[in-house]
Enzyme design. Structure first.
Site, PDB file in Angstrom:
ATOM      1  N   GLU A   1       0.210   2.113   4.437  1.00  0.00           N
ATOM      2  CA  GLU A   1      -0.803   2.039   3.389  1.00  0.00           C
ATOM      3  C   GLU A   1      -1.575   0.726   3.449  1.00  0.00           C
ATOM      4  O   GLU A   1      -2.780   0.683   3.216  1.00  0.00           O
ATOM      5  CB  GLU A   1      -0.146   2.190   2.010  1.00  0.00           C
ATOM      6  CG  GLU A   1       0.326   3.585   1.700  1.00  0.00           C
ATOM      7  CD  GLU A   1      -0.839   4.548   1.513  1.00  0.00           C
ATOM      8  OE1 GLU A   1      -1.183   4.871   0.371  1.00  0.00           O
ATOM      9  OE2 GLU A   1      -1.413   4.985   2.538  1.00  0.00           O
TER      10      GLU A   1
ATOM     11  N   THR B   1     -11.348   4.832   0.325  1.00  0.00           N
ATOM     12  CA  THR B   1     -10.414   4.213  -0.604  1.00  0.00           C
ATOM     13  C   THR B   1     -10.766   2.752  -0.870  1.00  0.00           C
ATOM     14  O   THR B   1     -10.714   2.288  -2.020  1.00  0.00           O
ATOM     15  CB  THR B   1      -8.979   4.307  -0.055  1.00  0.00           C
ATOM     16  OG1 THR B   1      -8.643   5.677   0.128  1.00  0.00           O
ATOM     17  CG2 THR B   1      -7.979   3.688  -1.032  1.00  0.00           C
TER      18      THR B   1
END
Length: 309
Positions: free
Chosen positions: A130, A183
């Site tokens: 991530e 994102t």
């Protein structure tokens, strides 16, 4: 075993009021990975399917690759590995695509090597995927994908993950419109400071949602799925957001919000039939302005990743 094939589920993060602290896993979509032992040292990504050539095969630049590489370094293993990754969900969808790849990778290699670590102990390695994907090692996607169910990240330092019981008949509807939200961009537009008034409202909804899930109390779940901090800002990135949300509520959804950083939207319902109807209504609202979409209906996935071959 010389090889293993694993599925890891997509996830809904934030869950309205729980920015960076709530997430739950769904049955579909998800990612698949095949890892084979090799006599040649190092970790190699031989093929990536379903990404239209957009994802890097360099191990250090791929979320699954870096997660596996970090794991091997931690357990001090020099086992060579060959990886094939099959992306079976849209990229940049707000469904934890990067997280599912990282989770599939670390879960698969841990199983392949005889489970030297407990499943929960794999979380930091998946979080490194991530960090690579969006610049922040947040856990609200990787934790539910790895552990299954509905999770709360109580603390990041030290890392403290809690699993919350959910009603057996609670269903999620996810609608992914054919647009993409990056994102990093979705995080960049957020404000650094929040008013005391909105903080108090948000804290009440966070507590109410947890209580509603655990009691269970469907009306309380619905009343608590209100985000006064993140949703009003990120909604501008999703065309027809308000109309799609209202369509979900009119069709019987308990609540509706943005899945992760978007553009996917999710709704929760008290049964599968309602969830199906909600999906059709949300899809129709997007279609009314010429935006196609994919719909997924699922219970809360309590299993997390699983071996499929």
């Amino acid at each position: 075993m010389d090889s293993i094939k694993v599925f890891a589920p997509a996830t809904v993060a934030n869950v309205a009021c729980g920015f960076d602290i709530f997430g739950f896993a769904v049955d579909n979509p998800g990612d698949e990975i095949i890892i084979r032992k090799s006599n040649q040292p190092g970790v190699r990504i031989n093929a990536i399917l379903g990404d239209e050539g957009r994802l890097p095969k360099q191990t250090e630049r791929n979320t699954a690759g870096i997660a596996v590489q970090t794991y091997l370094k931690h357990i001090e293993s020099d086992q060579g590995l060959d990886i094939t990754l099959h992306k079976k969900m849209p990229l940049g969808s707000g469904l934890g695509s990067s997280a599912a790849s990282a989770v599939a990778g670390v879960f698969a290699v841990n199983e392949l090597l005889g489970r030297p670590l407990k499943q929960l102990d794999l979380l930091p390695f998946a979080m490194e995927g991530e960090r690579l994907a969006c610049g922040s090692a947040h856990a609200d996607n990787v934790a539910p994908s790895l552990m299954g169910g509905f999770v709360v990240i109580r603390s990041y330092n030290p890392l403290d993950i809690i699993t919350i019981n959910t009603p057996a008949q609670l269903y999620a509807t996810i609608v992914h419109p054919e647009i993409e939200v990056n994102t990093k961009d979705a995080r960049h537009i957020l404000k650094n400071e929040v008013s005391m008034k909105n903080t108090i409202i948000q804290m009440g909804n966070v507590a109410g949602l947890i209580a509603g899930l655990m009691k269970p109390d469907y009306d309380l779940i619905g009343r608590s799925m209100v985000d006064v901090i993140i949703e009003p800002i990120r909604a501008i990135l999703i065309p027809e957001f308000n109309e799609v949300k209202q369509a979900a509520l009119d069709a019987g959804a308990l609540g509706c919000s943005i899945s992760g950083s978007g553009p996917s939207m999710f709704a929760l319902s008290r049964d599968q039939d309602t969830a199906q109807r909600v999906g059709s209504s949300m899809q129709a609202a997007f279609q009314s302005v010429g935006i196609g979409s994919e719909v997924y209906v699922s219970g809360i996935n309590q299993e997390g990743p699983r071996i499929i071959g």
